[in-house]
Design an enzyme around this catalytic site. Structure first.
Site, PDB file in Angstrom:
ATOM      1  CD  GLU A  82      -2.639 -91.075  60.947  1.00  0.00           C
ATOM      2  OE1 GLU A  82      -1.750 -91.428  61.746  1.00  0.00           O
ATOM      3  OE2 GLU A  82      -3.828 -90.853  61.285  1.00  0.00           O
ATOM      4  CB  CYS A 145      -7.064 -95.316  56.624  1.00  0.00           C
ATOM      5  SG  CYS A 145      -8.569 -94.527  56.038  1.00  0.00           S
ATOM      6  CG  HIS A 166      -6.959 -90.830  59.464  1.00  0.00           C
ATOM      7  ND1 HIS A 166      -6.115 -91.769  59.978  1.00  0.00           N
ATOM      8  CD2 HIS A 166      -7.948 -91.523  58.818  1.00  0.00           C
ATOM      9  CE1 HIS A 166      -6.561 -92.990  59.669  1.00  0.00           C
ATOM     10  NE2 HIS A 166      -7.668 -92.857  58.958  1.00  0.00           N
TER      11      HIS A 166
HETATM   12  N1  PCA Z   1     -11.447 -94.192  56.972  1.00  0.00           N
HETATM   13  C1  PCA Z   1     -11.263 -95.547  57.423  1.00  0.00           C
HETATM   14  C2  PCA Z   1     -11.349 -96.374  56.165  1.00  0.00           C
HETATM   15  C3  PCA Z   1     -11.901 -95.479  55.114  1.00  0.00           C
HETATM   16  C4  PCA Z   1     -11.837 -94.142  55.676  1.00  0.00           C
HETATM   17  O1  PCA Z   1     -12.136 -93.079  55.079  1.00  0.00           O
HETATM   18  C5  PCA Z   1      -9.986 -95.734  58.210  1.00  0.00           C
HETATM   19  O2  PCA Z   1      -9.580 -94.803  58.927  1.00  0.00           O
HETATM   20  O3  PCA Z   1      -9.396 -96.798  58.170  1.00  0.00           O
END
Ligand code: PCA
Length: 201
Positions: A82, A145, A166
């Protein structure tokens, strides 16, 4: 003394049985990766509880020399590095405490957005050389996140390397969600991706 990196994962949410980010953070906790000693911690998928849990994790890591957040984003096809965190909480589903935020800031009067300071091109090249599919993503979403990513970047007074990845579903999660529409990568490959990233810092 080796440098310390705080690696965070999240607990499961939204009906999934596990969260690969939690499994990886737990697995790496206490291990030496590259020039770092990993402090691996799991954070709650709970907007109100997150800041306190993050403060505790940062305390455990005793002023870490780097921070890498990780989380699950079902539907991603590969590891997503990200670039950006935005000052916005706008949930499509409630968090694990049942909170559903719409159009709320992460921080009142905070900057609109922050960029990661990780060397994105170098990390991508290292991933691809190691056979790990990954790409740069320009949106970490507007859920928990993104909240974590924004908070750690906003707190970065010492300008340490801070990033967020991610992760896609594991094969098990994809099977439970419907394998025809859910891409996945084995957990082992995802874990190697996180290790390779830390080695590239
Ligand atoms: N993914 C979510 C919140 C916790 C996670 O593992 C997100 O992408 O915000």
């Amino acid at each position: 003394m080796p440098r310390r990196i705080l690696v965070t994962g999240f607990e499961p949410f939204g009906g999934d049985a596990v969260n690969p980010s939690e499994l990886i953070a737990r697995d790496l906790d206490g291990r030496r990766v590259g020039g770092y000693r990993v402090v691996g911690r799991t954070l709650p998928v709970d907007a109100h509880a997150l800041p306190k849990a993050l403060a505790a994790a940062l305390g455990d890591a005793e002023e870490p020399d780097a921070i890498l957040g990780t989380g699950l984003a079902a539907g991603r096809t590969a590891l997503a590095l990200e670039r950006t965190a935005v000052n916005l909480l706008d949930f499509e589903q409630p968090d694990n405490a049942g909170t559903l935020l719409s159009g709320a800031p992460v921080r009142e009067n905070g900057a609109a957005a922050y960029f990661t300071n990780l060397p994105l091109a170098r990390i991508l090249a290292t991933w691809h050389q190691a056979g790990i599919p990954g790409y740069v993503s320009d949106s970490a979403g507007t859920y928990i996140c993104n909240q974590l990513f924004y908070e750690v970047l906003a707190l970065n007074e010492r300008s340490i390397p801070i990033g967020f990845v991610h992760l896609p579903c594991t094969p098990e999660l994809a099977i439970a969600r419907g394998p025809a529409k859910t891409p996945s990568l084995p957990l082992e490959l995802q874990r190697r991706g996180i290790e390779t990233l830390i080695e590239a810092l």
